[in-house]
Motif scaffolding. Structure first.
Motif: not given
Length: 276
Positions: A154-166
């Motif tokens: 969760k981001l501070e502005d309500g959006r989300s950030i996604t991390f993808i580890n391959i």
């Protein structure tokens, strides 16, 4: 010498069933892929608008300085995307005992039927969603899949950030690697907000590198470029480890050539989330 060469040929070209008799690697069921070790003191803290990422193939902790280097890198990072963990010795002990971290462990297979190995996303902030993506293709001879691990915050502005580890499939033709990358791209299309896609892509040929760049560039991703010496791990002269990002501002990035705790050098990058 001739007998040795014949023995090696038999081992390499044995049928999968014969190879599996000699190399027993257990593949977990879908519900056994993920383990989460929780040590966070704040369970609702948002992910920061400026953050530092580390990407590191950890070589199963085989190097003597792995733990010292891991602690230093983790202290510097908001999130670490690691490949090749192993539930063995000091590495298992550390990953099972988070220090104000959330450690997500995604098992690709259980090596020799004893030690889990796979990828891990370790963050100082709580996830809101965890998604493992097991490759549909398998590596030859040992017949094991590889994993990508997506974690959202969760981001501070309500959006989300996604991390993808391959940790990409190895010792296969370009089309098999392409299938795995496209599998991740299809998942990314279901997400909203900024995305980081990073790890060991096992791009061991120029044609694989070109294919990777074509796919990810067409999806709006940018490839991180590094200041200073770029001594990333190579195979046949081709770099294997990459960081790709979308809807983020890159502040700085470097390859940690001073770190000796693995056969791969860690990659580090600092990002800023643009204000909408």
């Amino acid at each position: 010498m001739k007998k040795l060469m014949i023995s090696l040929a038999v081992a390499l070209f044995a049928t999968p069933s014969l190879a599996q008799e000699k190399l027993v690697h257990k593949i977990p069921s879908e519900d056994k892929i993920i383990q989460v070790k929780q040590g966070l003191s704040c369970h609702d803290c948002p992910f920061p608008n400026e953050f530092k990422l580390t990407v590191w193939n950890m070589y199963k902790g085989k190097k003597d300085s792995w733990q010292i280097d891991f602690e230093e890198l983790m202290n510097e990072s908001d999130i670490l995307l690691g490949q090749e963990f192993s539930f063995k010795g000091k590495m298992k002990e550390r990953l099972f005992n988070p220090e104000d971290e959330e450690i997500i462990l995604a098992t690709s297979f259980i090596s020799w039927g004893k030690h889990n190995t796979g990828v891990t996303n370790i963050s100082k902030y709580p996830t809101i969603q965890i998604t493992p993506l097991r490759s549909k293709v398998r590596e030859p001879f040992i017949r094991t899949p590889k994993l990508s691990l997506a974690s959202q915050y969760k981001l501070e502005d309500g959006r989300s950030i996604t991390f993808i580890n391959i940790h990409a499939i190895n010792f296969v033709k370009k089309k098999s690697l392409k299938k795995q990358i496209n599998q991740v791209v299809n998942y990314i299309r279901t997400t909203n907000g900024p995305v980081v896609f990073a790890g060991d892509f096992n791009t061991n040929s120029k044609s694989k590198i070109k294919m990777m760049r074509n796919i990810l560039s067409s999806e709006g991703f940018q490839e991180v470029k590094y200041t200073g010496e770029d001594d990333r791990m190579k195979w046949l002269g081709n770099k294997l480890d990459y960081i790709w990002y979308r809807d983020l501002e890159l502040i700085s990035a470097k390859v940690r050539g001073d770190v000796e705790g693995s056969d791969h050098k860690p990659l580090q990058a600092s990002f800023r989330i643009p204000i909408e």
